[in-house]
Design a protein around this motif. Sequence first.
Motif, PDB file in Angstrom:
ATOM      1  N   ARG A   1       0.514  -2.045  -0.005  1.00  0.00           N
ATOM      2  CA  ARG A   1       0.223   0.441   0.195  1.00  0.00           C
ATOM      3  C   ARG A   1       0.824   1.205  -0.099  1.00  0.00           C
ATOM      4  O   ARG A   1       1.568   0.502   1.077  1.00  0.00           O
ATOM      5  N   GLN A   2       0.540   2.164  -0.965  1.00  0.00           N
ATOM      6  CA  GLN A   2       1.208   3.548  -1.114  1.00  0.00           C
ATOM      7  C   GLN A   2      -0.262   4.575  -1.499  1.00  0.00           C
ATOM      8  O   GLN A   2      -0.840   4.794  -2.013  1.00  0.00           O
ATOM      9  N   VAL A   3       0.366   5.604   0.562  1.00  0.00           N
ATOM     10  CA  VAL A   3      -0.684   6.391   0.423  1.00  0.00           C
ATOM     11  C   VAL A   3      -0.693   8.005   0.328  1.00  0.00           C
ATOM     12  O   VAL A   3       0.679   8.309   0.383  1.00  0.00           O
ATOM     13  N   PHE A   4      -1.327   8.409  -0.733  1.00  0.00           N
ATOM     14  CA  PHE A   4      -1.209   9.687  -1.327  1.00  0.00           C
ATOM     15  C   PHE A   4      -1.717  10.646  -0.447  1.00  0.00           C
ATOM     16  O   PHE A   4      -2.744   9.990  -0.481  1.00  0.00           O
ATOM     17  N   LYS A   5      -1.044  11.966  -0.009  1.00  0.00           N
ATOM     18  CA  LYS A   5      -2.215  13.370   0.367  1.00  0.00           C
ATOM     19  C   LYS A   5      -1.782  13.759  -0.673  1.00  0.00           C
ATOM     20  O   LYS A   5      -1.234  14.102  -1.953  1.00  0.00           O
ATOM     21  N   LEU A   6      -3.420  13.960  -1.357  1.00  0.00           N
ATOM     22  CA  LEU A   6      -3.953  15.103  -1.914  1.00  0.00           C
ATOM     23  C   LEU A   6      -3.724  16.592  -2.339  1.00  0.00           C
ATOM     24  O   LEU A   6      -4.567  16.321  -0.356  1.00  0.00           O
ATOM     25  N   ALA A   7      -4.252  17.311  -2.850  1.00  0.00           N
ATOM     26  CA  ALA A   7      -4.473  18.586  -2.398  1.00  0.00           C
ATOM     27  C   ALA A   7      -5.902  18.916  -1.858  1.00  0.00           C
ATOM     28  O   ALA A   7      -7.182  18.029  -2.026  1.00  0.00           O
TER      29      ALA A   7
ATOM     30  N   LEU B   1      -5.724   5.775   5.518  1.00  0.00           N
ATOM     31  CA  LEU B   1      -5.526   5.582   6.275  1.00  0.00           C
ATOM     32  C   LEU B   1      -4.317   4.579   6.697  1.00  0.00           C
ATOM     33  O   LEU B   1      -3.815   4.440   5.790  1.00  0.00           O
ATOM     34  N   ASP B   2      -3.993   4.470   7.724  1.00  0.00           N
ATOM     35  CA  ASP B   2      -2.411   4.562   8.350  1.00  0.00           C
ATOM     36  C   ASP B   2      -2.260   2.476   7.773  1.00  0.00           C
ATOM     37  O   ASP B   2      -1.025   2.169   7.689  1.00  0.00           O
ATOM     38  N   LYS B   3      -3.157   1.870   8.542  1.00  0.00           N
ATOM     39  CA  LYS B   3      -3.724   0.699   8.212  1.00  0.00           C
ATOM     40  C   LYS B   3      -4.640   0.200   8.471  1.00  0.00           C
ATOM     41  O   LYS B   3      -5.601   0.277   8.228  1.00  0.00           O
ATOM     42  N   PHE B   4      -4.948  -0.964   7.041  1.00  0.00           N
ATOM     43  CA  PHE B   4      -6.520  -1.598   7.238  1.00  0.00           C
ATOM     44  C   PHE B   4      -6.939  -1.977   8.714  1.00  0.00           C
ATOM     45  O   PHE B   4      -6.251  -2.272   9.493  1.00  0.00           O
ATOM     46  N   GLY B   5      -8.234  -1.438   8.189  1.00  0.00           N
ATOM     47  CA  GLY B   5      -8.738  -2.638   9.547  1.00  0.00           C
ATOM     48  C   GLY B   5      -8.992  -0.573  10.629  1.00  0.00           C
ATOM     49  O   GLY B   5      -9.798  -0.555  11.549  1.00  0.00           O
ATOM     50  N   ASP B   6      -8.202  -0.007  10.690  1.00  0.00           N
ATOM     51  CA  ASP B   6      -8.041   1.441  11.652  1.00  0.00           C
ATOM     52  C   ASP B   6      -9.387   2.170  11.162  1.00  0.00           C
ATOM     53  O   ASP B   6     -10.299   1.973  10.574  1.00  0.00           O
ATOM     54  N   GLU B   7     -10.416   2.712  11.965  1.00  0.00           N
ATOM     55  CA  GLU B   7     -11.543   3.299  11.947  1.00  0.00           C
ATOM     56  C   GLU B   7     -11.819   4.545  11.234  1.00  0.00           C
ATOM     57  O   GLU B   7     -13.069   4.801  10.532  1.00  0.00           O
ATOM     58  N   LYS B   8     -10.727   4.740  11.514  1.00  0.00           N
ATOM     59  CA  LYS B   8     -10.722   6.748  11.123  1.00  0.00           C
ATOM     60  C   LYS B   8      -9.942   6.854   9.732  1.00  0.00           C
ATOM     61  O   LYS B   8      -8.715   6.231  10.295  1.00  0.00           O
TER      62      LYS B   8
ATOM     63  N   PHE C   1      -2.222  13.377 -13.250  1.00  0.00           N
ATOM     64  CA  PHE C   1      -2.202  13.298 -11.989  1.00  0.00           C
ATOM     65  C   PHE C   1      -1.741  14.130 -10.910  1.00  0.00           C
ATOM     66  O   PHE C   1      -2.472  14.800 -10.252  1.00  0.00           O
ATOM     67  N   GLY C   2      -1.745  14.664 -11.963  1.00  0.00           N
ATOM     68  CA  GLY C   2      -0.635  16.017 -11.089  1.00  0.00           C
ATOM     69  C   GLY C   2      -1.318  17.267 -10.487  1.00  0.00           C
ATOM     70  O   GLY C   2      -0.908  18.300  -9.746  1.00  0.00           O
ATOM     71  N   LYS C   3      -2.470  17.040 -11.294  1.00  0.00           N
ATOM     72  CA  LYS C   3      -2.994  19.120 -10.524  1.00  0.00           C
ATOM     73  C   LYS C   3      -3.949  18.631  -9.152  1.00  0.00           C
ATOM     74  O   LYS C   3      -4.745  19.171  -8.742  1.00  0.00           O
ATOM     75  N   TYR C   4      -3.406  17.462  -8.252  1.00  0.00           N
ATOM     76  CA  TYR C   4      -3.801  16.914  -7.108  1.00  0.00           C
ATOM     77  C   TYR C   4      -2.610  16.620  -6.015  1.00  0.00           C
ATOM     78  O   TYR C   4      -3.066  16.838  -4.707  1.00  0.00           O
ATOM     79  N   GLU C   5      -1.529  17.623  -6.703  1.00  0.00           N
ATOM     80  CA  GLU C   5      -0.066  18.007  -5.877  1.00  0.00           C
ATOM     81  C   GLU C   5      -0.392  17.156  -5.156  1.00  0.00           C
ATOM     82  O   GLU C   5      -0.258  16.884  -3.626  1.00  0.00           O
ATOM     83  N   PRO C   6       0.294  15.640  -5.381  1.00  0.00           N
ATOM     84  CA  PRO C   6       0.171  14.118  -4.655  1.00  0.00           C
ATOM     85  C   PRO C   6       1.447  14.304  -4.018  1.00  0.00           C
ATOM     86  O   PRO C   6       2.599  14.588  -5.005  1.00  0.00           O
ATOM     87  N   GLU C   7       1.767  13.802  -2.776  1.00  0.00           N
ATOM     88  CA  GLU C   7       2.798  14.110  -2.151  1.00  0.00           C
ATOM     89  C   GLU C   7       2.194  12.473  -1.244  1.00  0.00           C
ATOM     90  O   GLU C   7       1.552  12.071  -0.731  1.00  0.00           O
ATOM     91  N   GLU C   8       3.607  11.283  -1.395  1.00  0.00           N
ATOM     92  CA  GLU C   8       3.611  10.212  -0.580  1.00  0.00           C
ATOM     93  C   GLU C   8       4.092  10.454   0.701  1.00  0.00           C
ATOM     94  O   GLU C   8       4.670  10.407   1.469  1.00  0.00           O
ATOM     95  N   TRP C   9       2.850   9.868   1.302  1.00  0.00           N
ATOM     96  CA  TRP C   9       2.181   9.681   2.862  1.00  0.00           C
ATOM     97  C   TRP C   9       2.840   8.648   3.260  1.00  0.00           C
ATOM     98  O   TRP C   9       3.804   8.628   4.351  1.00  0.00           O
ATOM     99  N   LEU C  10       2.728   8.052   2.671  1.00  0.00           N
ATOM    100  CA  LEU C  10       2.742   6.240   3.171  1.00  0.00           C
ATOM    101  C   LEU C  10       3.504   5.360   2.314  1.00  0.00           C
ATOM    102  O   LEU C  10       2.635   5.046   1.098  1.00  0.00           O
ATOM    103  N   PRO C  11       4.616   4.105   1.950  1.00  0.00           N
ATOM    104  CA  PRO C  11       5.941   4.403   3.288  1.00  0.00           C
ATOM    105  C   PRO C  11       6.130   5.962   3.416  1.00  0.00           C
ATOM    106  O   PRO C  11       7.746   5.764   3.915  1.00  0.00           O
TER     107      PRO C  11
ATOM    108  N   GLY D   1       3.342  -4.624   2.990  1.00  0.00           N
ATOM    109  CA  GLY D   1       2.636  -5.413   3.485  1.00  0.00           C
ATOM    110  C   GLY D   1       1.941  -5.866   3.824  1.00  0.00           C
ATOM    111  O   GLY D   1       1.970  -6.446   5.177  1.00  0.00           O
ATOM    112  N   THR D   2       0.612  -6.257   2.686  1.00  0.00           N
ATOM    113  CA  THR D   2      -0.207  -6.617   4.385  1.00  0.00           C
ATOM    114  C   THR D   2      -0.783  -7.564   2.869  1.00  0.00           C
ATOM    115  O   THR D   2      -1.174  -7.391   1.902  1.00  0.00           O
ATOM    116  N   SER D   3      -1.350  -9.041   3.147  1.00  0.00           N
ATOM    117  CA  SER D   3      -2.515  -9.487   2.722  1.00  0.00           C
ATOM    118  C   SER D   3      -3.710  -9.104   1.877  1.00  0.00           C
ATOM    119  O   SER D   3      -4.392  -8.679   2.414  1.00  0.00           O
TER     120      SER D   3
END
Length: 548
Positions: free
Chosen positions: A304-310, A372-379, A447-457, A475-477
């Motif tokens: 999983r790679q998480v991206f923060k968007l504008a 979200l930070d990890k699978f299973g997080d509620e928020k 995708f550049g219009k969303y000003e993506p930033e790799e948040w995780l990892p 990595g997760t299954s």
Amino acid sequence: MKYDVIIVGAGTAGSLLANRLSRSARVLLLEAGPSNLVSMNPFTSQSPWLHVPLGYLYTMTMPSTSYGFKTMVGPDREIEYPRGRTLGGCSSINGMIYQKGNRGDYDGWNVEGWKGKDMKECFESIEKEGKWPVNKQRLSWDILDSFGDAVEEKKELVRSERLCDSEEEGVGYFQVNQSGGLRVSAFQAFVDDRYVTVKDERERVYNNGNLTVVTGAVVKELVFEEGGGNKVVGVEYWKEEGGAIDDRETHEFRVREGGEVVLSAGAISSPHLMMCSGIGCGTEGERVALAGVGQNLQDHLQLRQVFKLAEGTTSLNPMANSLFGRARIGVEYGLRRTGPLSMAPSQLGAFLRSSPELEFPDLQWHVQPLSLDKFGDEKLHDFPGMTAAVCNLRPTSRGAVELSGGSKDVRDKPVIDPKYLDTKHDQLVAARGMRMTRDIVLGSRSFGKYEPEEWLPGMKYESDEELAECAKKVGTSIFHPSGTCRMGGEDGDEGWVVDKSLRVRGVKGLRVCDASVMVNITSGNTNSPTLAIAENFSRILMKEKGWT
């Protein structure tokens, strides 16, 4: 009472087998989990989250619907490993994504009757029958469309309208096993046909007189013929009522002469039950030595790679984090069966090659309009976000399912170790996949219009070695275990468990039919390939028995 066939497990494979075999034979279908179907209406059902697509967030971890397995990921890390424990099995709690793999997967098994052309015919037959719904998703997201544009830009691809196999590189929205915004499990589709259209009354299964379904039946062990032979003649089980097993008494069912016991409990529970019954290698009181039982475990590891968007970008995060947003989501689903509650876990997908020399794509992306930070997080995160998870479709690492501390009590959960990233090949493919995700999201105009930033990892991981080590940590299954009772039979092959007719090696009257018989894991989500395996096996068994 004796039966022609006893099927252990009312999951994906078991449900289809019950449908096919009960037309001509007396069939007993045993399910460890509880009964859950009252209606297809989630608001009147005993278990509403089994029908609402987004309900997988709950059902994957609920004790009443999942076994609660965990799997090892390295020496000091383990992750949740949901396996369905309810009518419909994993098809009642999974991601509902319809995938068939590719012809090379099945040709590579090198087993007569199980080649690409054979399995293609099975998929087409199931699709033509119309019981297993395959439909478009009932929502779309601008950020997912832009991800698709970015893949097209980078790889010069054409958008796919029916992304249901990995034959060619492509990107598009996944098709799902839903009907009218509701999940449809294999049990609903093939057994409890009160809720699906039956074109021919002769094909009706529910109350057809030949099929008996018993829930809360926790199979304790296989029953062998008296006198020490290696012939399975039935099963012994505990009855579970209200979530508790009454182990003061056991129940037993047997097959008729010439009958069969078929294990369709899945790639974890089928080999576990065999080992608990003395079929395996190195177990105390071993009845049949069979080295391959529980070995050859394969799975898809998602990175999983998480991206923060504008700020102001539309994603599920701000919607799900506000009271008004959640109310709006509920109202939309209640009125129209659309919106986020109708979502599969991943909506957009892509298949690409990690190397141009490959014949078929070996990487699959599952893309989500949330983070979200990890699978299973509620928020979810407080900022607009997107998750792009890539997996190696054909891992070379092989793990195992083993008895826990040597215990042969099926209530003691087995040790599950897929040995993710155990080979240099898998580590290299992981690094390439993560780098390709970055290139698509961070390196495209689309995708550049969303000003993506790799948040995780995070961008601190750059080299192949750093990305491979990162993959081991994040990595997760995707929960696609397979191969633990694999097919085979060639000269010199000592690791196979079942032959081309799915008969267990060295054991009479016992067969296995589920994802555990795969020689190598299919290139994509494994639920519908498991259905096709059951379709092919049903034809083999009916031909053998002379059933029509």
